[in-house]
Every structure is written in C-alpha cells, then in structure tokens.
Enzyme design. Structure first.
Site, PDB file in Angstrom:
ATOM      1  CE1 TYR A  90      51.196  37.943   2.622  1.00 27.41           C
ATOM      2  CE2 TYR A  90      52.310  35.899   2.465  1.00 27.41           C
ATOM      3  CZ  TYR A  90      52.543  37.048   1.906  1.00 27.41           C
ATOM      4  OH  TYR A  90      52.838  37.523   0.813  1.00 27.41           O
ATOM      5  CE1 TYR A 125      54.786  33.283   0.840  1.00 28.06           C
ATOM      6  CE2 TYR A 125      56.134  35.191   1.234  1.00 28.06           C
ATOM      7  CZ  TYR A 125      54.995  34.471   0.396  1.00 28.06           C
ATOM      8  OH  TYR A 125      53.908  34.999  -0.308  1.00 28.06           O
ATOM      9  NE  ARG A 164      55.482  33.706  -4.889  1.00 26.94           N
ATOM     10  CZ  ARG A 164      55.039  34.699  -5.250  1.00 26.94           C
ATOM     11  NH1 ARG A 164      54.148  35.417  -4.283  1.00 26.94           N
ATOM     12  NH2 ARG A 164      55.660  35.396  -6.198  1.00 26.94           N
ATOM     13  CG  HIS A 167      56.295  38.872  -2.522  1.00 33.65           C
ATOM     14  ND1 HIS A 167      56.755  37.433  -2.496  1.00 33.65           N
ATOM     15  CD2 HIS A 167      55.154  38.840  -2.133  1.00 33.65           C
ATOM     16  CE1 HIS A 167      55.726  36.800  -2.044  1.00 33.65           C
ATOM     17  NE2 HIS A 167      54.867  37.592  -1.952  1.00 33.65           N
ATOM     18  CG  HIS A 217      50.992  40.325  -1.984  1.00 30.06           C
ATOM     19  ND1 HIS A 217      50.590  39.403  -2.992  1.00 30.06           N
ATOM     20  CD2 HIS A 217      51.742  39.451  -1.178  1.00 30.06           C
ATOM     21  CE1 HIS A 217      51.193  38.099  -2.677  1.00 30.06           C
ATOM     22  NE2 HIS A 217      51.823  38.235  -1.784  1.00 30.06           N
TER      23      HIS A 217
HETATM   24  C1  DHB Z   1      51.619  33.463  -2.859  1.00 29.74           C
HETATM   25  C2  DHB Z   1      51.594  32.141  -2.093  1.00 29.74           C
HETATM   26  C3  DHB Z   1      51.243  31.045  -2.806  1.00 29.74           C
HETATM   27  O1  DHB Z   1      51.136  30.030  -1.906  1.00 29.74           O
HETATM   28  C4  DHB Z   1      50.726  31.239  -4.117  1.00 29.74           C
HETATM   29  O2  DHB Z   1      50.602  30.069  -4.874  1.00 29.74           O
HETATM   30  C5  DHB Z   1      50.946  32.402  -4.705  1.00 29.74           C
HETATM   31  C6  DHB Z   1      51.351  33.355  -4.247  1.00 29.74           C
HETATM   32  C7  DHB Z   1      52.114  34.726  -1.977  1.00 29.74           C
HETATM   33  O3  DHB Z   1      52.095  34.804  -0.931  1.00 29.74           O
HETATM   34  O4  DHB Z   1      52.424  35.520  -2.698  1.00 29.74           O
HETATM   35 FE    FE Z   2      53.004  36.613  -0.804  1.00 27.83          FE
END
Ligand code: DHB
Ligand code: FE
Length: 270
Positions: free
Chosen positions: A139, A175, A196, A199, A201
């Site tokens: 980010y 990531y 993760r 996505h 947000h």
């Molecule tokens: C996200 C990143 C994180 O480290 C987490 O604990 C929850 C969400 C994210 O970037 O979406």
């Molecule tokens: Fe995220």
C-alpha cells in the site's frame, strides 16, 4: 463506577483461560513463552503498525467479531475486515480518474460500480473510499516516502445521480501481511502462509444506512480458500474479465488488454 457488562466479560474470559490451561496441561515454559510473545507483540506496536490487530486478524478473532455484529443482513453486501492500511477519509476524486501512479507497473483495470439500497434504488451523493495494494503488494502508506509522495491507489468517489462511480487503476495482486514481527513468527511456526488473496478495499458511508466496510476479491486467486486473516466471503468474489476493446467504458483509450471489474454494493438501512 461498577460496570456489570465489563464484569461479565471478564468472568467469561477468565473461565475460558482457566479451561485452556487445565485442558492443555500448560507447562511453565509454555506460559513464559506466551507472556514473552504478548510482550513482543506490544513492543511491535507503533504509530503506523498495530501488531495486536494483526494478531486478532490472523487468529480469526476480527472476522468473528464482525460476524456476531452483523447478523440479519439478508440482501445487504457482506462485510469484512478493515485492515491496517486505511488512513482516514480519502481525497474526493473525479469519476474515471486513473488512481494508479504514472510510473507504476501492472495490468490495467477499469472498475465500474453502483451503490443501492436493499430494493435496488440507487443512492446518490454517497462517499466511497477505495484503496488497494500495488503490483508489488504494498500500500502507498507502507512506503517510507509516503509523506512526500502522497496517496496512490487510494481515493474517494461520490456516487452520481444513478448511484454509480467508476475509476481506472491496475489489477491488485496477492500479498503477505507483515511477517517481521511476532505474528509472522506464529504463522511460520504453525506452517501457515502469510498471504491475502488480491482485493480492493471499499468503505461506503451513506447517511441513514449502516456503514459498509468490505473488500472485493479477484476471482481465480489461488489464496481465496486460505486467506491468512479469514476475510473472504463467496459473495465478495468478483469476476474480473480480460477485455481487448480499444476504449474503456467511459470512452478513455485502452492501449492494449485491460480488465473489467463490475460490482454493486447494497446497503442496509440503519
Ligand atoms: C489487511 C492486511 C492485514 O495485515 C490484515 O491483518 C488485515 C487486512 C489488508 O490489507 O487487507
Ligand atoms: Fe488489503
């Protein structure tokens, strides 16, 4: 002043902890490790990093708190974790803007979306904050020069008279959550991966409706079934289609292949 709810919550917590110690036959060494782990978790918390939230996320506690507070939402868009990279209200940006920086690599994506109530009535004038990771999985706010460079892949759009908003950007990628702290240690020791799925947000905040905090995930991502923070819900996975049309939906020039993400948000009154 006495607080009956606080007393009840503590009693239940203590019961669960006592149960845990009895059931596992916790050793002195293990207890010391736990104390040290939590101490290090606290020390890792800074202005820009909240390791306890990361811990709560990676243990599935955040998603459970989300679930018990969002019952009876039939027809409304599903919620998920806020995550640590929301920086407060974003700067209002014109529809169609390319929110990825000029020098950024990544495949092009056009996002078209609409905000409605549960009956499908469009909601106009609604602020929608959007943020996502870049092609390296970071980010903007994670970069050391964020204060000078400012926001990228992060913006606020205000829905038009038909409840619509749209913008251009790049495809986000999967990531890892930060692994250089105690939570990373926990993930590695238990042979989990720290990833993760890709996505975007969204935070949608309309007057007279419940605020919606969610993500839209990219269909086909290999981590959809094993998100390290358990944030995926089936209804939040969007088909992101490759396109070769010379122009994007707003008429802007495409320059080769691009991807189209279409997703609608349905808000619950409240
Ligand atoms: C996200 C990143 C994180 O480290 C987490 O604990 C929850 C969400 C994210 O970037 O979406
Ligand atoms: Fe995220």
């Amino acid at each position: 002043t006495p607080n009956p709810r606080a007393k009840f919550l503590l009693q239940e917590l203590v019961k669960s902890l006592h149960d845990y110690v009895s059931k596992t036959g916790l050793t002195f060494e293990e207890w010391e490790y736990a104390i040290d782990f939590l101490t290090r978790t606290g020390h890792k918390c800074t202005d820009t990093r909240q390791e306890f939230i990361l811990l709560s996320d990676a243990l599935g506690v955040s998603m459970l708190v989300d679930a018990v507070n969002h019952r009876d939402r039939e027809g409304a868009t599903q919620t998920t974790v806020l995550g640590p990279f929301y920086v407060g209200e974003h700067k209002v940006t014109a529809h169609g803007t390319d929110i990825s920086p000029n020098n950024q690599t990544g495949e092009r994506m056009f996002v078209q979306s609409r905000v409605t109530d549960l009956k499908g009535k469009p909601l106009a004038g609604v602020p929608v904050d959007v943020w996502h990771a870049d092609d390296d999985g970071f980010y903007d706010s994670q970069k050391p020069n964020y204060d000078e460079v400012g926001a990228s892949a992060r913006a606020r759009f205000i829905t038009d008279a038909d409840g619509r908003f749209f913008f251009r950007t790049i495809l986000p990628c999967s990531y890892p959550i930060p692994t250089d702290g105690p939570v990373g240690e926990m993930i590695m020791q238990t042979k989990r991966h720290p990833m993760r799925p890709a996505h975007v947000h969204f935070l949608v905040n309309a007057k007279g409706y419940e605020p919606l905090i969610t993500h839209v995930f990219m269909d086909g991502d290999k981590y959809l079934d094993s998100d390290v923070v358990f944030g995926v819900k089936d209804d939040l996975v969007a088909k992101v289609e490759p396109r070769n049309d010379p122009a994007m939906p707003d008429g802007s020039k495409a320059n080769g292949q691009w991807h189209l993400m279409t997703y609608e948000f349905h808000l619950k009154p409240g």
